[in-house]
Scaffold this active site. Structure first.
Site, PDB file in Angstrom:
ATOM      1  N   THR A 177       0.865  -1.182   0.000  1.00 55.00           N
ATOM      2  CA  THR A 177       0.000   0.000   0.000  1.00 55.00           C
ATOM      3  C   THR A 177       0.905   1.238   0.000  1.00 55.00           C
ATOM      4  O   THR A 177       1.905   1.288   0.717  1.00 55.00           O
ATOM      5  CB  THR A 177      -0.972  -0.010   1.194  1.00 55.00           C
ATOM      6  OG1 THR A 177      -0.232  -0.118   2.409  1.00 55.00           O
ATOM      7  CG2 THR A 177      -1.956  -1.170   1.109  1.00 55.00           C
TER       8      THR A 177
ATOM      9  N   ASP B   9      -5.401  -0.183   7.746  1.00 53.08           N
ATOM     10  CA  ASP B   9      -6.329  -1.160   8.334  1.00 53.08           C
ATOM     11  C   ASP B   9      -7.644  -1.180   7.560  1.00 53.08           C
ATOM     12  O   ASP B   9      -8.241  -2.251   7.351  1.00 53.08           O
ATOM     13  CB  ASP B   9      -6.596  -0.815   9.801  1.00 53.08           C
ATOM     14  CG  ASP B   9      -5.315  -0.770  10.608  1.00 53.08           C
ATOM     15  OD1 ASP B   9      -4.377  -1.517  10.273  1.00 53.08           O
ATOM     16  OD2 ASP B   9      -5.232   0.029  11.563  1.00 53.08           O
TER      17      ASP B   9
ATOM     18  N   GLY C 153      -9.398   9.920  13.446  1.00 54.93           N
ATOM     19  CA  GLY C 153      -9.378   8.664  14.204  1.00 54.93           C
ATOM     20  C   GLY C 153      -9.286   7.458  13.279  1.00 54.93           C
ATOM     21  O   GLY C 153      -9.102   7.599  12.065  1.00 54.93           O
TER      22      GLY C 153
END
Ligand code: RIB
Length: 309
Positions: free
Chosen positions: A223, A255, A290
Site C-alpha cells: 500500500t 487497516d 481517528g
C-alpha cells in the site's frame, strides 16, 4: 446478492490517544498541541471493524488488559456486531495503547505499547479453532507475538482458509514461514524495513514486491498511501491508482484497506477490482479523524463507489 464472507481477525486491540499538533517538543521542552481524541484502535481491531462495516460476519481473537480499557474494548466489539467470544482479559497486564501524533497534513506517527496483545499465544488460537475453521479468511498483523502469527498461518494452510498478513509494525521476518500466505500486505515503510530495499516510489515498490515474490511469497500488495497500491505475484506486478480525497488524518487507512479488501475478495470480486475498491475505502477513511470512527459503512461506501468508479 454477494456472498456474506466470514472473517476472523487474530490480532491486536489498542486504545488510541491521538494528539493533533503543528510541531513536536524538543527534549526538555513543553509545548501545546491543538486537539486530542480518544478512541478504540489497534490494527487487528480496526481491520475487524472495517470488515464488519463492509458487511462481513466477523469474529475476533485477541487479549485485552485488566484495566478499564479491557471491558470497554470487549463492549466496543459487541456494539460493532463483532463476536468477542475469544477476546479475553489478562490479569496483571495493561491493555495495548497507542499514543498517536497527527500533523496538519494528516501524516501520523504512532507509538504502540503492546500490553496484553503480547499475551496472545498459539494455545489461544487452538482454543478458538472451531470458530476459526468456519472462517473464509483469517487476517493477521504484527502487534501480537510473531510466533502466534506463524502458528496461525500454518493453521490456515492446514484447513484451507485464505490468510492475509499485514506485517505492521514491521519486524524481522522469516520469509519461509510466510510462503503459505495468500496475501502479504505491507505499506511502503514496512516493505522497506522488512526487505532492506528502498521503497520511495511505484517503481521501487514494484522491485521490492518482485523480490518478495521471488523469495517465495505468493501475492504481495504494497500500500502506497496517496499513490494507491502495488499488486504483485508470479504473473507480474501492477500499479493500482488511488482515488483523490481530502485527507485530514491517515491513521488506520492501512487497516481500512485490509479489512475491506478481505470482504471484497470474500464476496468474489476479482482481485484487481478488490484492490481498487479497497483503495477507495482506505482513502475515504482519511477524510475523518481517528481510526474505527473514520471508517465508512457499506451503504456510504457503495454510494461513493457508484459515483467514482
Ligand atoms: O494502524 C493504526 C493503528 O496502529 C492504531 O489504531 C494504533 O492502535 C496502532 O495499532
Amino acid at each position: 446478492m454477494a456472498k456474506r464472507p466470514r472473517i476472523a481477525v487474530v490480532g491486536s486491540a489498542n486504545i488510541d490517544l491521538t494528539t493533533f499538533t503543528n510541531q513536536f517538543p524538543k527534549p526538555g521542552e513543553t509545548i501545546f498541541g491543538q486537539k486530542f481524541d480518544l478512541g478504540f484502535g489497534g490494527k487487528g481491531a480496526n481491520q475487524a471493524v472495517a470488515a464488519r462495516l463492509c458487511g462481513a460476519e466477523v469474529f475476533m481473537v485477541a487479549r485485552v488488559g485488566s484495566d478499564l480499557f479491557g471491558p470497554a474494548t470487549i463492549e466496543n466489539f459487541r456494539k460493532q456486531g463483532i463476536d468477542p467470544t475469544h477476546v479475553k482479559q489478562v490479569e496483571g497486564l495493561s491493555s495495548g495503547v497507542a499514543p498517536i501524533f497527527v500533523e496538519p497534513n494528516g501524516q501520523n506517527r504512532i507509538l504502540v505499547v503492546k500490553g496484553a496483545n503480547d499475551a496472545l499465544k498459539p494455545a489461544d488460537v487452538d482454543a478458538a479453532a472451531e470458530i476459526l475453521k468456519s472462517a473464509d479468511c483469517i487476517v493477521l498483523q504484527f502487534e501480537i507475538p510473531v510466533a502466534t502469527v506463524y502458528y496461525t498461518i500454518e493453521f490456515a494452510r492446514k484447513h484451507g482458509i485464505r490468510c492475509i498478513l499485514n506485517p505492521a509494525p514491521a519486524q524481522p521476518v522469516d520469509l519461509g514461514a510466510l510462503k503459505d500466505l495468500d496475501y502479504f500486505v505491507p505499506n511502503e515503510t514496512e516493505a522497506e524495513t522488512i526487505t532492506g530495499s528502498p521503497v520511495k516510489n511505484v517503481e521501487d515498490a514494484k522491485k521490492c514486491a518482485e523480490n518478495l515474490v521471488a523469495g517465495g511469497i505468493r501475492r504481495v500488495i504494497i500500500t502506497l498511501g496517496a499513490n494507491g497500491s502495488l499488486l504483485s505475484s508470479r504473473d507480474g506486478g501492477e500499479h493500482v491508482p488511488p482515488f483523490v480525497v481530502n485527507a485530514i488524518d491517515s491513521t488506520g487507512a492501512g487497516d481500512a484497506f485490509i479489512g475491506s479488501f478481505a470482504v471484497f475478495l470474500g464476496e468474489g470480486v476479482p482481485e484487481k477490482e478488490a484492490v481498487r475498491r479497497a483503495n477507495l475505502y482506505a482513502g475515504l477513511s482519511t477524510t475523518g479523524v481517528g481510526t474505527q470512527k473514520s471508517f465508512y459503512d457499506r451503504a456510504r461506501f457503495d454510494a461513493e463507489w457508484a459515483k467514482r468508479s
